[in-house]
Design an enzyme around this catalytic site. Structure first.
Site, PDB file in Angstrom:
ATOM      1  N   TYR A 124       9.962  98.262 -12.123  1.00 18.77           N
ATOM      2  CA  TYR A 124      10.021  98.963 -10.836  1.00 18.77           C
ATOM      3  C   TYR A 124      11.471  99.218 -10.416  1.00 18.77           C
ATOM      4  O   TYR A 124      11.857 100.356 -10.124  1.00 18.77           O
ATOM      5  CB  TYR A 124       9.290  98.151  -9.770  1.00 18.77           C
ATOM      6  CG  TYR A 124       9.272  98.823  -8.414  1.00 18.77           C
ATOM      7  CD1 TYR A 124       8.564 100.014  -8.223  1.00 18.77           C
ATOM      8  CD2 TYR A 124       9.952  98.285  -7.326  1.00 18.77           C
ATOM      9  CE1 TYR A 124       8.545 100.641  -6.985  1.00 18.77           C
ATOM     10  CE2 TYR A 124       9.935  98.903  -6.085  1.00 18.77           C
ATOM     11  CZ  TYR A 124       9.229 100.067  -5.921  1.00 18.77           C
ATOM     12  OH  TYR A 124       9.212 100.692  -4.694  1.00 18.77           O
ATOM     13  N   SER A 133      12.824 105.905  -2.244  1.00 19.03           N
ATOM     14  CA  SER A 133      13.270 104.908  -3.203  1.00 19.03           C
ATOM     15  C   SER A 133      12.744 103.542  -2.762  1.00 19.03           C
ATOM     16  O   SER A 133      11.570 103.398  -2.436  1.00 19.03           O
ATOM     17  CB  SER A 133      14.800 104.927  -3.295  1.00 19.03           C
ATOM     18  OG  SER A 133      15.268 103.949  -4.197  1.00 19.03           O
ATOM     19  N   SER A 137      -2.573 110.299  -0.599  1.00 20.91           N
ATOM     20  CA  SER A 137      -3.904 109.686  -0.500  1.00 20.91           C
ATOM     21  C   SER A 137      -3.870 108.394   0.309  1.00 20.91           C
ATOM     22  O   SER A 137      -4.904 107.957   0.827  1.00 20.91           O
ATOM     23  CB  SER A 137      -4.483 109.414  -1.895  1.00 20.91           C
ATOM     24  OG  SER A 137      -3.666 108.484  -2.592  1.00 20.91           O
ATOM     25  N   LYS A 167      13.625 102.785  -9.828  1.00 18.12           N
ATOM     26  CA  LYS A 167      14.210 103.140  -8.543  1.00 18.12           C
ATOM     27  C   LYS A 167      15.737 103.253  -8.633  1.00 18.12           C
ATOM     28  O   LYS A 167      16.342 104.070  -7.929  1.00 18.12           O
ATOM     29  CB  LYS A 167      13.800 102.122  -7.474  1.00 18.12           C
ATOM     30  CG  LYS A 167      12.306 102.169  -7.138  1.00 18.12           C
ATOM     31  CD  LYS A 167      11.877 103.556  -6.651  1.00 18.12           C
ATOM     32  CE  LYS A 167      10.429 103.574  -6.198  1.00 18.12           C
ATOM     33  NZ  LYS A 167      10.004 104.903  -5.698  1.00 18.12           N
TER      34      LYS A 167
END
Length: 341
Positions: free
Chosen positions: A190, A176, A47, A194
């Site tokens: 976060y 990543s 998107s 990752k």
């Protein structure tokens, strides 16, 4: 005896076939555009950001693209379809929320049917970002972060791998971050997500090498995308739920979580004035296309991408050397060596 490399491993499984590009073992030259004709590519999170520009780039290079996004119908899907129609691009927009295993399985099965078999490339791009001290992240925030950034790619890979294994070829690309290799204080969950994605991707790379499948980990630096707007929304929602007994220890950080979404025009101006402003989100799909243009067996496991900031590169090299050393004498060491050498 010939030294074992990933190229000889893949050749042994029958997948050392014609490369995307005519060059033997190298990416297409900078002056030449990679040829992706005949390749089917499914991308999550198209998107906006890397996913959207990637869908358009791969289609313009000749690929059959399955651009997936959640919450259809939505204006972003209509816009992508219009561009595809106007430019006569092979882009099919499909619904996919990586947090829904049922929808992941159904959409990938549909894409495989439309592609006439296994996907050539799966790009796990969908992800979420929001910061703040670890203590203030409740289980709702943790579940959302890990469900999207870690379990989401696991779902899509499990859905796509059986057909790839049966065909003995395919490439899985996981987006990543620099923060998949180092930690920034106040970055919330976060970096942990990752780090998990990096480890899962590397382990998978060793395990699928005998099946002729390659894994590519892309590690972007900072780029001007809409991630800041989404990040502000997620942080506001989190800040509203933090109990005082947790918030009291981090007054300044929690106050920053409550900041309103940034004005896109001001963000664009600030980006243009900073070193990061020299970066363009198209760098990410360009890097992916460049690697896809390499001969099977010669593609790297990791690729750091940013015109200015790539602090993870020395970490990647140290990690590679340590992994190779640990693999010596291991029953599965042959696959580690095949991937990392």
């Amino acid at each position: 005896m010939e030294e074992l490399t990933r190229r000889t491993v893949l050749a042994g499984t029958g997948t050392l076939v014609a490369a995307f590009a005519a060059s033997a073992g190298n990416a297409a030259s900078p002056a030449a555009k990679p040829d992706l004709k005949g390749k089917s590519i499914l991308i999550t999170g198209t998107s906006s950001g890397f996913g959207r520009v990637g869908a358009l780039l791969y289609a313009r290079l000749g690929a059959q693209v399955f651009a997936t996004m959640r919450n259809l119908p939505r204006p972003e899907a209509d816009e992508l379809r219009k561009i595809a129609k106007d430019e006569k691009l092979d882009i099919t927009v499909l619904p996919l929320d990586v947090r829904s295993e049922a929808q992941v399985n159904a959409t990938i099965a549909q894409a495989e049917k439309l592609a006439g078999g296994a996907l050539d490339v799966l790009v796990n791009n969908a992800g979420v970002v929001f910061g703040g001290p670890v203590e203030v992240h409740d289980m709702e925030a943790a579940q959302f972060a890990f469900d999207t950034n870690v379990f989401g790619p696991l779902r899509t890979m499990r859905a796509a791998l059986p057909a790839m294994r049966a065909r003995k070829s395919g490439v899985i690309v996981n987006i990543s971050s620099q923060q998949g290799r180092f930690v920034m204080a106040g970055g919330g969950l976060y970096a942990p997500t990752k780090f998990a994605l990096e480890a899962m991707s590397e382990q998978l790379a060793y395990e699928v090498a005998p099946h002729g499948i390659e894994v590519l980990i892309i590690e972007p630096g900072g780029y001007p995308t809409s991630v800041g707007i989404n990040r502000a929304r997620y942080q506001n929602e989190l800040a509203a739920r933090i109990p005082e007994r947790h918030a009291s220890g981090y007054a300044e950080q929690v106050a920053r979580l409550k900041a309103p979404p940034p004005d896109p025009a001001r963000v664009a101006a600030a980006m243009a004035a900073s070193p990061m402003g020299r970066s363009d989100p198209i760098d990410i799909p360009n890097a992916i296309a460049e690697v896809l243009a390499m001969t099977p067996g010669s593609r790297p496991l990791r690729r750091a991408v940013h015109p200015v900031s790539r602090p993870q590169e020395p970490i990647n090299e140290v990690s590679r050397q340590v992994q190779l050393k640990l693999a010596e004498g291991s029953p599965n060491g042959v696959w580690v060596k095949a991937v990392l050498d």
